[in-house]
Design a protein around this motif. Sequence first.
Motif, mmCIF file in Angstrom:
data_model
loop_
_atom_site.group_PDB
_atom_site.id
_atom_site.type_symbol
_atom_site.label_atom_id
_atom_site.label_comp_id
_atom_site.label_asym_id
_atom_site.label_seq_id
_atom_site.Cartn_x
_atom_site.Cartn_y
_atom_site.Cartn_z
ATOM 1 N N LEU A 53 -6.780 8.507 14.759
ATOM 2 C CA LEU A 53 -7.990 9.284 14.505
ATOM 3 C C LEU A 53 -8.308 9.370 13.012
ATOM 4 N N LEU A 54 -7.301 9.109 12.166
ATOM 5 C CA LEU A 54 -7.503 9.077 10.711
ATOM 6 C C LEU A 54 -7.827 7.671 10.211
ATOM 7 N N GLY A 55 -7.935 6.716 11.139
ATOM 8 C CA GLY A 55 -8.195 5.342 10.732
ATOM 9 C C GLY A 55 -6.950 4.599 10.295
ATOM 10 N N ILE A 56 -5.786 5.101 10.693
ATOM 11 C CA ILE A 56 -4.505 4.483 10.335
ATOM 12 C C ILE A 56 -3.966 3.735 11.540
ATOM 13 N N GLU A 57 -3.562 2.473 11.335
ATOM 14 C CA GLU A 57 -3.046 1.686 12.457
ATOM 15 C C GLU A 57 -1.599 2.062 12.758
ATOM 16 N N PRO A 58 -1.315 2.490 13.978
ATOM 17 C CA PRO A 58 0.064 2.847 14.329
ATOM 18 C C PRO A 58 0.827 1.720 15.017
ATOM 19 N N VAL A 59 2.143 1.804 14.902
ATOM 20 C CA VAL A 59 3.068 1.022 15.723
ATOM 21 C C VAL A 59 3.807 2.031 16.591
ATOM 22 N N LEU A 60 3.543 2.004 17.877
ATOM 23 C CA LEU A 60 4.193 2.926 18.809
ATOM 24 C C LEU A 60 5.620 2.469 19.068
ATOM 25 N N GLN A 61 6.593 3.292 18.682
ATOM 26 C CA GLN A 61 7.970 3.010 19.064
ATOM 27 C C GLN A 61 8.245 3.658 20.416
ATOM 28 N N MET A 62 8.902 2.906 21.290
ATOM 29 C CA MET A 62 9.214 3.424 22.622
ATOM 30 C C MET A 62 10.643 3.058 22.983
ATOM 31 N N VAL A 63 11.434 4.082 23.359
ATOM 32 C CA VAL A 63 12.827 3.839 23.717
ATOM 33 C C VAL A 63 13.001 3.910 25.224
ATOM 34 N N THR A 64 13.989 3.171 25.694
ATOM 35 C CA THR A 64 14.272 3.147 27.135
ATOM 36 C C THR A 64 15.228 4.263 27.549
ATOM 37 N N ARG A 65 15.766 4.967 26.579
ATOM 38 C CA ARG A 65 16.743 6.036 26.857
ATOM 39 C C ARG A 65 16.171 7.133 27.757
ATOM 40 N N ASP A 66 14.885 7.457 27.559
ATOM 41 C CA ASP A 66 14.335 8.676 28.161
ATOM 42 C C ASP A 66 13.412 8.435 29.350
ATOM 43 N N ARG A 67 13.123 7.199 29.704
ATOM 44 C CA ARG A 67 12.092 6.945 30.704
ATOM 45 C C ARG A 67 12.544 5.862 31.692
ATOM 46 N N ASN A 68 12.154 6.021 32.947
ATOM 47 C CA ASN A 68 12.352 4.918 33.891
ATOM 48 C C ASN A 68 11.143 3.978 33.822
ATOM 49 N N ARG A 69 11.125 2.946 34.641
ATOM 50 C CA ARG A 69 10.081 1.926 34.534
ATOM 51 C C ARG A 69 8.693 2.463 34.887
ATOM 52 N N VAL A 70 8.633 3.488 35.720
ATOM 53 C CA VAL A 70 7.334 4.092 36.036
ATOM 54 C C VAL A 70 6.759 4.770 34.798
ATOM 55 N N ALA A 71 7.590 5.597 34.144
ATOM 56 C CA ALA A 71 7.127 6.317 32.953
ATOM 57 C C ALA A 71 6.835 5.358 31.802
ATOM 58 N N LEU A 72 7.641 4.323 31.647
ATOM 59 C CA LEU A 72 7.399 3.349 30.581
ATOM 60 C C LEU A 72 6.039 2.671 30.757
ATOM 61 N N GLN A 73 5.781 2.196 31.973
ATOM 62 C CA GLN A 73 4.497 1.541 32.225
ATOM 63 C C GLN A 73 3.334 2.518 32.054
ATOM 64 N N SER A 74 3.537 3.762 32.455
ATOM 65 C CA SER A 74 2.503 4.771 32.311
ATOM 66 C C SER A 74 2.167 5.013 30.842
ATOM 67 N N ASP A 75 3.202 5.118 29.996
ATOM 68 C CA ASP A 75 2.959 5.340 28.564
ATOM 69 C C ASP A 75 2.341 4.117 27.893
ATOM 70 N N ILE A 76 2.683 2.932 28.374
ATOM 71 C CA ILE A 76 2.035 1.717 27.845
ATOM 72 C C ILE A 76 0.541 1.754 28.139
ATOM 73 N N LEU A 77 0.193 2.151 29.356
ATOM 74 C CA LEU A 77 -1.229 2.296 29.701
ATOM 75 C C LEU A 77 -1.894 3.362 28.836
ATOM 76 N N GLY A 78 -1.187 4.476 28.627
ATOM 77 C CA GLY A 78 -1.743 5.540 27.803
ATOM 78 C C GLY A 78 -2.017 5.074 26.394
ATOM 79 N N ALA A 79 -1.075 4.338 25.805
ATOM 80 C CA ALA A 79 -1.265 3.806 24.455
ATOM 81 C C ALA A 79 -2.447 2.847 24.416
ATOM 82 N N ALA A 80 -2.524 1.966 25.414
ATOM 83 C CA ALA A 80 -3.611 0.986 25.452
ATOM 84 C C ALA A 80 -4.964 1.643 25.664
ATOM 85 N N SER A 81 -4.980 2.817 26.318
ATOM 86 C CA SER A 81 -6.248 3.506 26.527
ATOM 87 C C SER A 81 -6.834 3.998 25.206
#
Length: 310
Positions: free
Chosen positions: A73-101
């Motif tokens: 929102l500030l015009g800064i390009e982010p790199v989303l770090q995502m770890v597998t420690r805290d999420r199963n494959r459903v949550a991982l895919q869901s957050d990927i969709l959220g980031a892409a949205s």
Amino acid sequence: MSEFVSAGRLERVMKAGHLGVTSECGPPRGTDPEEVRKKGMLIKDYVDAINVTDNQTAMTRMSSLAACVHLKLLGIEPVLQMVTRDRNRVALQSDILGAASFDIPNMLCLSGDHQSFGDCAQGQNVHDLDSMQLVQTVRHMRDEGKFLGGDDIKRPPKIFVGAAANPFADPFEIRVPRLAKKIACGAEFIQTQCIYNIDKFKEWIRRAVDRGLTEKTFIMAGMTPMKSVGMAKYMKKKVPGMDVPDEIIARLAGVEKGKQAQEGIDICVEHIQELKEVTGVAGFHIMAIEWEEKVPEIVERSGLYPRPEI
């Protein structure tokens, strides 16, 4: 590696043949977005993108995805770090969709520090997927337009996919083969562990070049300036996979306490200048941990500023 897969500056810069520059900021242990914004604005004009860490050292923090949105929102390009420690494959895919949205263009796929290091040692270690499988998942969702379960995705994510590498962990002989596996899984850029042992890093990347790996991915050398000789000793003795040569400790110890921080910055700048000339290095990931105000000086003195207009 010529076709653009995201709308991101980081991808464009490195594919145009320029050295990429990233830094990072850790989200706060609270809900105030101003902490993220301040860190982002300090380094905004000196980097191509900013990594947002994901509950680093297993300490509970504002979600990396939410912090990425604040930066975007500030015009800064982010790199989303995502770890597998805290999420199963459903949550991982869901957050990927959220980031892409939100059209977040970059993602770094990680395993994550063990929860015993953090504030919820009793927390469940998930690791339904490992970091390599997470890379494969993002690429599958992007390139095939499908979920892991086989269903089609409406508006698939367009994400430049990264992974981490540690050239210094034991045994050294498997470091490049492990890098090759991550690239085979689909990692398009690599950010390395903090580099202090320059000679060992050069040998690692020479082997990667010899195997043709640097023609398939962009390797960004990880750099963290030392604040003191105490920090150097701690990282050498207490941080797994860290290689801090005795010469670095001796150099920091050789200056008075009040000048050690500046000496640490000088060492970081010298290392970047040396590695800029090394075949296979495609950029630098500057991790000035809770020291973001020093990133502009490091980038400028290293000859990486101004950033290319692209």
